[in-house]
Design a protein around this motif. Structure first.
Motif, PDB file in Angstrom:
ATOM      1  N   GLN A  58       0.999  -1.194  -0.012  1.00  0.00           N
ATOM      2  CA  GLN A  58      -0.088  -0.084   0.026  1.00  0.00           C
ATOM      3  C   GLN A  58       0.955   1.151   0.069  1.00  0.00           C
ATOM      4  O   GLN A  58       0.685   2.381  -0.739  1.00  0.00           O
ATOM      5  CB  GLN A  58      -0.918   0.019   1.217  1.00  0.00           C
ATOM      6  N   ASN A  59       1.929   1.212   0.904  1.00  0.00           N
ATOM      7  CA  ASN A  59       2.626   2.474   0.919  1.00  0.00           C
ATOM      8  C   ASN A  59       3.639   2.604  -0.254  1.00  0.00           C
ATOM      9  O   ASN A  59       3.820   3.803  -0.871  1.00  0.00           O
ATOM     10  CB  ASN A  59       3.875   2.279   2.050  1.00  0.00           C
ATOM     11  N   ARG A  60       4.310   1.375  -0.941  1.00  0.00           N
ATOM     12  CA  ARG A  60       5.187   1.464  -1.857  1.00  0.00           C
ATOM     13  C   ARG A  60       4.261   1.954  -3.176  1.00  0.00           C
ATOM     14  O   ARG A  60       4.907   2.415  -3.983  1.00  0.00           O
ATOM     15  CB  ARG A  60       5.585   0.198  -1.906  1.00  0.00           C
ATOM     16  N   ASN A  61       3.077   1.512  -3.202  1.00  0.00           N
ATOM     17  CA  ASN A  61       2.157   1.831  -4.505  1.00  0.00           C
ATOM     18  C   ASN A  61       1.378   3.319  -4.375  1.00  0.00           C
ATOM     19  O   ASN A  61       0.626   3.523  -5.369  1.00  0.00           O
ATOM     20  CB  ASN A  61       1.297   0.802  -5.008  1.00  0.00           C
ATOM     21  N   GLY A  62       1.366   3.925  -3.139  1.00  0.00           N
ATOM     22  CA  GLY A  62       0.669   5.110  -2.904  1.00  0.00           C
ATOM     23  C   GLY A  62      -0.767   4.843  -2.955  1.00  0.00           C
ATOM     24  O   GLY A  62      -1.517   5.421  -3.470  1.00  0.00           O
ATOM     25  N   GLU A  63      -1.314   3.669  -2.332  1.00  0.00           N
ATOM     26  CA  GLU A  63      -2.634   3.224  -2.356  1.00  0.00           C
ATOM     27  C   GLU A  63      -3.197   3.416  -0.886  1.00  0.00           C
ATOM     28  O   GLU A  63      -2.468   3.656  -0.054  1.00  0.00           O
ATOM     29  CB  GLU A  63      -3.013   1.818  -2.878  1.00  0.00           C
ATOM     30  N   LEU A  64      -4.600   3.228  -0.943  1.00  0.00           N
ATOM     31  CA  LEU A  64      -5.455   3.380   0.356  1.00  0.00           C
ATOM     32  C   LEU A  64      -6.453   2.143   0.238  1.00  0.00           C
ATOM     33  O   LEU A  64      -7.101   2.142  -0.569  1.00  0.00           O
ATOM     34  CB  LEU A  64      -6.024   4.384   0.703  1.00  0.00           C
ATOM     35  N   TRP A  65      -6.253   1.246   1.181  1.00  0.00           N
ATOM     36  CA  TRP A  65      -7.060   0.053   1.245  1.00  0.00           C
ATOM     37  C   TRP A  65      -7.930   0.195   2.371  1.00  0.00           C
ATOM     38  O   TRP A  65      -7.480   0.537   3.572  1.00  0.00           O
ATOM     39  CB  TRP A  65      -6.344  -1.274   1.454  1.00  0.00           C
ATOM     40  N   ASP A  66      -9.172  -0.160   2.276  1.00  0.00           N
ATOM     41  CA  ASP A  66     -10.315   0.035   3.422  1.00  0.00           C
ATOM     42  C   ASP A  66     -10.112  -1.277   4.363  1.00  0.00           C
ATOM     43  O   ASP A  66      -9.695  -2.418   3.637  1.00  0.00           O
ATOM     44  CB  ASP A  66     -11.515   0.285   2.975  1.00  0.00           C
ATOM     45  N   LEU A  67     -11.029  -1.331   5.389  1.00  0.00           N
ATOM     46  CA  LEU A  67     -10.806  -2.551   6.178  1.00  0.00           C
ATOM     47  C   LEU A  67     -11.518  -3.817   5.542  1.00  0.00           C
ATOM     48  O   LEU A  67     -10.914  -4.759   5.684  1.00  0.00           O
ATOM     49  CB  LEU A  67     -11.491  -2.277   7.634  1.00  0.00           C
ATOM     50  N   GLU A  68     -12.371  -3.639   4.903  1.00  0.00           N
ATOM     51  CA  GLU A  68     -13.201  -4.576   4.122  1.00  0.00           C
ATOM     52  C   GLU A  68     -12.134  -5.397   3.103  1.00  0.00           C
ATOM     53  O   GLU A  68     -12.190  -6.575   3.124  1.00  0.00           O
ATOM     54  CB  GLU A  68     -14.611  -4.254   3.534  1.00  0.00           C
ATOM     55  N   GLU A  69     -11.677  -4.373   2.396  1.00  0.00           N
ATOM     56  CA  GLU A  69     -10.524  -4.992   1.350  1.00  0.00           C
ATOM     57  C   GLU A  69      -9.364  -5.712   2.071  1.00  0.00           C
ATOM     58  O   GLU A  69      -9.067  -6.816   1.438  1.00  0.00           O
ATOM     59  CB  GLU A  69     -10.234  -3.715   0.496  1.00  0.00           C
ATOM     60  N   SER A  70      -8.745  -4.990   2.907  1.00  0.00           N
ATOM     61  CA  SER A  70      -7.557  -5.587   3.652  1.00  0.00           C
ATOM     62  C   SER A  70      -7.935  -7.062   4.468  1.00  0.00           C
ATOM     63  O   SER A  70      -7.228  -8.064   4.320  1.00  0.00           O
ATOM     64  CB  SER A  70      -6.931  -4.763   4.663  1.00  0.00           C
ATOM     65  N   MET A  71      -8.968  -7.039   5.049  1.00  0.00           N
ATOM     66  CA  MET A  71      -9.466  -8.467   5.725  1.00  0.00           C
ATOM     67  C   MET A  71      -9.876  -9.416   4.589  1.00  0.00           C
ATOM     68  O   MET A  71      -9.744 -10.495   5.056  1.00  0.00           O
ATOM     69  CB  MET A  71     -10.634  -8.131   6.795  1.00  0.00           C
ATOM     70  N   GLY A  72     -10.537  -9.081   3.515  1.00  0.00           N
ATOM     71  CA  GLY A  72     -10.994 -10.080   2.642  1.00  0.00           C
ATOM     72  C   GLY A  72      -9.598 -10.813   2.082  1.00  0.00           C
ATOM     73  O   GLY A  72      -9.766 -11.878   1.624  1.00  0.00           O
ATOM     74  N   LYS A  73      -8.728  -9.909   1.566  1.00  0.00           N
ATOM     75  CA  LYS A  73      -7.432 -10.284   0.958  1.00  0.00           C
ATOM     76  C   LYS A  73      -6.760 -11.070   2.095  1.00  0.00           C
ATOM     77  O   LYS A  73      -6.303 -12.119   1.669  1.00  0.00           O
ATOM     78  CB  LYS A  73      -6.457  -9.183   0.741  1.00  0.00           C
ATOM     79  N   LEU A  74      -6.884 -10.896   3.301  1.00  0.00           N
ATOM     80  CA  LEU A  74      -6.278 -11.655   4.448  1.00  0.00           C
ATOM     81  C   LEU A  74      -6.911 -13.186   4.417  1.00  0.00           C
ATOM     82  O   LEU A  74      -6.150 -14.069   4.774  1.00  0.00           O
ATOM     83  CB  LEU A  74      -6.344 -11.079   5.690  1.00  0.00           C
ATOM     84  N   GLN A  75      -8.084 -12.910   4.539  1.00  0.00           N
ATOM     85  CA  GLN A  75      -9.049 -14.341   4.701  1.00  0.00           C
ATOM     86  C   GLN A  75      -8.623 -15.094   3.516  1.00  0.00           C
ATOM     87  O   GLN A  75      -8.317 -16.424   3.668  1.00  0.00           O
ATOM     88  CB  GLN A  75     -10.570 -13.831   4.782  1.00  0.00           C
ATOM     89  N   LYS A  76      -8.797 -14.680   2.155  1.00  0.00           N
ATOM     90  CA  LYS A  76      -8.341 -15.447   1.214  1.00  0.00           C
ATOM     91  C   LYS A  76      -6.992 -15.986   1.074  1.00  0.00           C
ATOM     92  O   LYS A  76      -6.787 -17.129   0.991  1.00  0.00           O
ATOM     93  CB  LYS A  76      -8.682 -14.633  -0.122  1.00  0.00           C
TER      94      LYS A  76
END
Length: 425
Positions: free
Chosen positions: A364-382
């Motif tokens: 996220q920092n490296r690419n200058g992005e912002l992820w919300d809670l739903e997106e980050s937890m969804g990716k983590l669960q997957k």
């Protein structure tokens, strides 16, 4: 209890016994075995810090960089009086296996300061952290070695490290170095959900394991050793699914309640006390030696390493152990648990939610992005679910225990990297 302590092997001895067992089983290339048996770099720094009363104390800090065949070193910094070079070596090696098993482009490192942070003010801890960062110098960096929180460190600690590090580089480059650490506060580039990621991974380990057996978490009972970040969040998610927390243990007290301890109430009680659960009014205090022998379905050691020794393992009745801590089970303890048909979901998978989310924050920092809670937890669960299924297949196909399966997958990936790129020169 003193007698039992003398029997505990070192954390490094524990991780080496696990590595050697796996290397023998998979017939690991002898040259790669030599490389993976030692750390690439071991850094010890001694640095002075001025205290609030004007006196000066000299602290000792460590950073061990075990292996970077797969990418930059990655691993936490802990502030604890048990931190030494032996512990850092062991924890760094575990991080190498953990990042490899998770399929991340990272290697393994670990470190910290030999200190009891409860003895110091917030101002003193800030100065200690900043001086430690400065002493490490170019031994850390966003594309070289990326620290993260661990025992007794948190988002604020990471913010101090990031600010200190960025203050030492040219102004024009500072905005490109926010990924020097992960686990930062949201306001300085942190990832939503990073705070709960490790505990969530412990919870998901239990859920996926039981679902595979056709069971549910509802009405299952569990006990937790350590009620810091990992212990709290694992308990939070387990209780939400209908499980019941029977007992909690930390360095100061062991609490029990048959009807179930209120997780949120205990969290409110313990936070102002710098993490101590002692004197919580809504549970009874029991002798610490009775903790691991309690009747329950799940045990979560989420404190320090080498807690489940042979003496402790003989007491355990729970069929499922989820290693929320790094290296909580020593070799003799594990042998007894496996002989008694207990299942151990190993640390290098069970608590890997933290480093996976750290990778997301780094990206996220490296690419200058912002992820919300739903997106980050969804990716983590997957990601966790995919990794769980890979280990499960290895367990079933080879008829081996979960730790051996996880180690074989992790070490095989590193072995392949060395075979394909060769050894310089």
């Amino acid at each position: 209890m003193k007698k039992e302590k003398t029997k505990k092997q070192s954390m490094h001895a524990t991780v080496m016994s696990q590595f050697n067992k796996t290397a023998d089983r998979m017939d690991l290339n002898v040259n790669i075995r030599k490389i993976l048996s030692i750390s690439n770099s071991e850094i010890i720094v001694h640095f002075p810090v001025k205290m609030d009363d004007g006196s000066v104390e000299v602290f000792t800090g460590y950073r061990v960089q075990h292996n970077n065949a797969l990418g930059p070193y990655k691993g936490g910094l802990r502030y604890h009086d048990t931190v030494d070079i032996d512990a850092a070596r062991a924890l760094a090696m575990w991080m190498t296996w953990k990042t490899s098993l998770a399929g991340l482009p990272f290697g393994g490192a670990k470190g910290g300061i030999e200190i009891d942070p409860r003895k110091y003010s917030i101002g003193e801890l800030e100065r200690i952290t900043r001086r430690f960062t400065y002493a490490l110098g170019e031994n850390i960096g966003p594309e070289h070695d990326i620290p993260a929180p661990d025992i007794n460190t948190n988002a604020q600690t990471m913010a101090w490290i990031a600010d200190t590090y960025m203050s030492t580089i040219p102004t024009s480059e500072r905005s490109h170095n926010r990924h020097i650490v992960t686990g930062k506060p949201l306001g300085v580039g942190g990832l939503e959900g990073r705070d709960r990621a490790t505990g969530y991974g412990v919870f998901l380990s239990a859920k996926l394991y039981l679902e595979n057996k056709g069971e549910r978490l509802e009405d299952k009972t569990f006990i937790v050793q350590g009620f810091g970040n990992v212990g709290y969040w694992a308990s939070h998610f387990l209780v939400k699914e209908g499980a019941r927390l029977l007992a909690v243990q930390d360095a100061h007290a062991t609490l029990y309640k048959k009807e179930g301890i209120d997780v949120e109430g205990l969290a409110v009680h313990s936070n102002p006390r710098k993490g101590s659960i002692a004197d919580y009014p809504d549970a009874v205090t029991i002798p610490p030696e009775d903790f691991f022998g309690l009747e329950c379905d799940i045990i979560i050691p989420a404190a320090l390493g080498n807690q489940i020794t042979a003496v402790v393992a003989e007491k355990i009745k729970a069929p499922l152990i989820l290693e929320g801590a790094n290296g909580p089970t020593d070799k003799e303890g594990e042998d007894i648990l496996l002989r008694n048909n207990a299942t151990i979901i190993p640390d290098i998978f069970c608590n890997s939610g933290g480093v996976i989310s750290s990778y997301f924050e780094w990206l996220q920092n490296r690419n200058g992005e912002l992820w919300d809670l739903e997106e980050s937890m969804g990716k983590l669960q997957k990601k966790l679910t995919e990794n769980f299924k890979r280990i499960q297949r290895e367990v079933e196909e080879k008829n081996i225990d979960w730790r051996t399966a996880a180690y074989m997958l992790a070490i095989s990936r590193i072995e392949t990297a060395y075979q394909q790129r060769g050894i310089f020169p």
